[in-house]
Design a protein around this motif. Structure first.
Motif, PDB file in Angstrom:
ATOM      1  N   GLY A 173       0.844  -1.197   0.018  1.00  0.00           N
ATOM      2  CA  GLY A 173      -0.166  -0.055   0.010  1.00  0.00           C
ATOM      3  C   GLY A 173       0.996   1.192  -0.183  1.00  0.00           C
ATOM      4  N   ASP A 174       1.871   1.351   0.819  1.00  0.00           N
ATOM      5  CA  ASP A 174       2.717   2.410   0.899  1.00  0.00           C
ATOM      6  C   ASP A 174       3.560   2.731  -0.355  1.00  0.00           C
ATOM      7  N   SER A 175       3.853   1.752  -1.021  1.00  0.00           N
ATOM      8  CA  SER A 175       4.730   1.660  -2.381  1.00  0.00           C
ATOM      9  C   SER A 175       3.653   1.964  -3.562  1.00  0.00           C
ATOM     10  N   ALA A 176       2.546   1.673  -3.406  1.00  0.00           N
ATOM     11  CA  ALA A 176       1.558   1.972  -4.292  1.00  0.00           C
ATOM     12  C   ALA A 176       1.270   3.327  -4.291  1.00  0.00           C
ATOM     13  N   SER A 177       0.956   4.047  -3.171  1.00  0.00           N
ATOM     14  CA  SER A 177       0.943   5.257  -2.819  1.00  0.00           C
ATOM     15  C   SER A 177       2.093   6.140  -3.410  1.00  0.00           C
ATOM     16  N   LEU A 178       3.044   5.986  -3.030  1.00  0.00           N
ATOM     17  CA  LEU A 178       4.340   6.566  -3.264  1.00  0.00           C
ATOM     18  C   LEU A 178       4.556   6.560  -5.096  1.00  0.00           C
ATOM     19  N   TYR A 179       4.292   5.517  -5.528  1.00  0.00           N
ATOM     20  CA  TYR A 179       4.455   5.152  -7.039  1.00  0.00           C
ATOM     21  C   TYR A 179       3.356   5.991  -7.745  1.00  0.00           C
ATOM     22  N   PHE A 180       2.209   6.143  -7.193  1.00  0.00           N
ATOM     23  CA  PHE A 180       0.995   6.837  -7.633  1.00  0.00           C
ATOM     24  C   PHE A 180       1.517   8.450  -7.531  1.00  0.00           C
ATOM     25  N   GLN A 181       1.998   8.934  -6.356  1.00  0.00           N
ATOM     26  CA  GLN A 181       2.247  10.338  -6.264  1.00  0.00           C
ATOM     27  C   GLN A 181       3.351  10.821  -7.175  1.00  0.00           C
ATOM     28  N   ARG A 182       4.314   9.798  -7.729  1.00  0.00           N
ATOM     29  CA  ARG A 182       5.423   9.965  -8.546  1.00  0.00           C
ATOM     30  C   ARG A 182       4.905  10.139  -9.924  1.00  0.00           C
ATOM     31  N   VAL A 183       4.069   9.100 -10.410  1.00  0.00           N
ATOM     32  CA  VAL A 183       3.440   9.251 -11.501  1.00  0.00           C
ATOM     33  C   VAL A 183       2.528  10.399 -11.928  1.00  0.00           C
ATOM     34  N   LEU A 184       1.823  10.827 -10.669  1.00  0.00           N
ATOM     35  CA  LEU A 184       0.854  12.109 -10.931  1.00  0.00           C
ATOM     36  C   LEU A 184       1.697  13.394 -10.943  1.00  0.00           C
ATOM     37  N   SER A 185       2.752  13.248 -10.263  1.00  0.00           N
ATOM     38  CA  SER A 185       3.796  14.382 -10.282  1.00  0.00           C
ATOM     39  C   SER A 185       4.443  14.418 -11.667  1.00  0.00           C
ATOM     40  N   TYR A 186       4.775  13.383 -12.171  1.00  0.00           N
ATOM     41  CA  TYR A 186       5.771  13.321 -13.353  1.00  0.00           C
ATOM     42  C   TYR A 186       4.553  13.842 -14.567  1.00  0.00           C
ATOM     43  N   SER A 187       3.344  13.384 -14.675  1.00  0.00           N
ATOM     44  CA  SER A 187       2.170  13.560 -15.301  1.00  0.00           C
ATOM     45  C   SER A 187       1.972  15.076 -15.651  1.00  0.00           C
ATOM     46  N   GLN A 188       1.998  15.531 -14.239  1.00  0.00           N
ATOM     47  CA  GLN A 188       1.544  17.190 -14.361  1.00  0.00           C
ATOM     48  C   GLN A 188       2.741  17.902 -14.991  1.00  0.00           C
ATOM     49  N   THR A 189       4.062  17.464 -14.485  1.00  0.00           N
ATOM     50  CA  THR A 189       5.354  18.153 -15.172  1.00  0.00           C
ATOM     51  C   THR A 189       5.082  18.137 -16.823  1.00  0.00           C
ATOM     52  N   ARG A 190       5.064  16.934 -17.103  1.00  0.00           N
ATOM     53  CA  ARG A 190       4.789  16.786 -18.791  1.00  0.00           C
ATOM     54  C   ARG A 190       3.672  17.504 -19.152  1.00  0.00           C
ATOM     55  N   ALA A 191       2.594  17.354 -18.632  1.00  0.00           N
ATOM     56  CA  ALA A 191       1.353  18.199 -19.152  1.00  0.00           C
ATOM     57  C   ALA A 191       1.650  19.482 -19.144  1.00  0.00           C
ATOM     58  N   PHE A 192       2.447  20.094 -18.289  1.00  0.00           N
ATOM     59  CA  PHE A 192       2.669  21.697 -18.499  1.00  0.00           C
ATOM     60  C   PHE A 192       3.690  21.731 -19.428  1.00  0.00           C
ATOM     61  N   ASP A 193       4.809  20.985 -19.509  1.00  0.00           N
ATOM     62  CA  ASP A 193       5.688  21.050 -20.622  1.00  0.00           C
ATOM     63  C   ASP A 193       5.067  20.913 -22.007  1.00  0.00           C
ATOM     64  N   VAL A 194       3.912  20.226 -22.262  1.00  0.00           N
ATOM     65  CA  VAL A 194       3.344  20.210 -23.507  1.00  0.00           C
ATOM     66  C   VAL A 194       2.327  21.418 -23.748  1.00  0.00           C
ATOM     67  N   LEU A 195       1.844  21.784 -22.551  1.00  0.00           N
ATOM     68  CA  LEU A 195       1.053  22.989 -22.794  1.00  0.00           C
ATOM     69  C   LEU A 195       1.915  24.099 -23.109  1.00  0.00           C
ATOM     70  N   GLN A 196       3.136  24.339 -22.694  1.00  0.00           N
ATOM     71  CA  GLN A 196       3.911  25.575 -22.729  1.00  0.00           C
ATOM     72  C   GLN A 196       4.515  25.315 -24.412  1.00  0.00           C
ATOM     73  N   ILE A 197       4.729  24.265 -24.851  1.00  0.00           N
ATOM     74  CA  ILE A 197       5.176  24.171 -26.222  1.00  0.00           C
ATOM     75  C   ILE A 197       4.068  24.283 -27.183  1.00  0.00           C
ATOM     76  N   VAL A 198       2.772  24.112 -26.857  1.00  0.00           N
ATOM     77  CA  VAL A 198       1.620  24.344 -27.631  1.00  0.00           C
ATOM     78  C   VAL A 198       1.237  25.892 -27.392  1.00  0.00           C
ATOM     79  N   MET A 199       1.273  26.364 -26.493  1.00  0.00           N
ATOM     80  CA  MET A 199       1.264  27.979 -26.324  1.00  0.00           C
ATOM     81  C   MET A 199       2.336  28.715 -27.200  1.00  0.00           C
ATOM     82  N   SER A 200       3.459  28.418 -26.986  1.00  0.00           N
ATOM     83  CA  SER A 200       4.582  29.060 -27.793  1.00  0.00           C
ATOM     84  C   SER A 200       4.498  29.017 -29.215  1.00  0.00           C
ATOM     85  N   GLN A 201       4.020  27.843 -29.800  1.00  0.00           N
ATOM     86  CA  GLN A 201       3.702  27.614 -31.187  1.00  0.00           C
ATOM     87  C   GLN A 201       2.618  28.498 -31.438  1.00  0.00           C
TER      88      GLN A 201
END
Length: 190
Positions: free
Chosen positions: A117-145
């Protein structure tokens, strides 16, 4: 010796498919035979234990001649009604072992559940954080274009960076831009 593939096929048929079908028939009866259900539950517990042991057993004693055939014969021995193999192996070996070690097994399973349970929670948080970072990166690229694109359906607008070059003479005697600036009063007077 039987071929490996043939032996695997026979194990699938005789250790899994046939017992599963017999268990299904008993469960789906209008009045299931409780003693037969108990037998099949014990059988499936033994098969599960054997499946867990399989990777270790195969690596340790799998080199012995007729090892695969012995596994097949053991599975048939377990469910064959005249041998009563399931009852003997379950009552003589597995049940006493598990009863003796039940508190340790329960404690270990509880710890594993907590860690999982602890590992699943930790990995879920990491995946969520990574996904948010990548989503913002993609949004910045789209906005700049989208900002760099000229408007649709007309002559491209001049950007402020290109404006100073429009006021300089071309060097071929064309003073049109300078003359226009002088007429408006924005350029140097002559």
């Amino acid at each position: 010796m039987l071929g490996y593939m043939l032996n695997r096929l026979l194990i699938l048929l005789l250790a899994y498919a046939y017992p599963a079908y017999e268990c299904f028939k008993n469960v789906e009866k209008n009045k299931p035979d409780l003693e037969l259900l108990r037998f099949w539950c014990q059988y499936w517990i033994l098969i599960a234990a054997m499946t867990v042991w399989d990777p270790f057993g195969d690596s340790i004693i799998g080199w012995l001649p007729m090892y695969s055939e012995a596994k097949l014969a053991f599975c048939v021995y377990l469910w064959y009604p005249k041998t009563k193999g399931t009852k003997y192996v379950y009552d003589s070996w597995l049940k006493p072992y598990i009863q003796k070690h039940e508190p340790e097994i329960d404690r270990t399973l509880s710890e594993l559940k907590t860690r999982a349970g602890d590992s699943a929670s930790l990995y879920f948080q990491r995946v969520l954080s990574y996904s948010q970072t990548r989503a913002f990166d993609v949004l910045q690229i789209v906005m700049s274009q989208s900002i760099q694109r000229p408007p649709q359906g007309g002559a491209p607008m001049q950007t402020q960076a290109a404006a100073p070059y429009a006021t300089e003479p071309s060097g071929n005697g064309d003073n049109g831009a300078r003359n226009r600036l002088n007429k408006t009063g924005a350029g140097p007077a002559r």
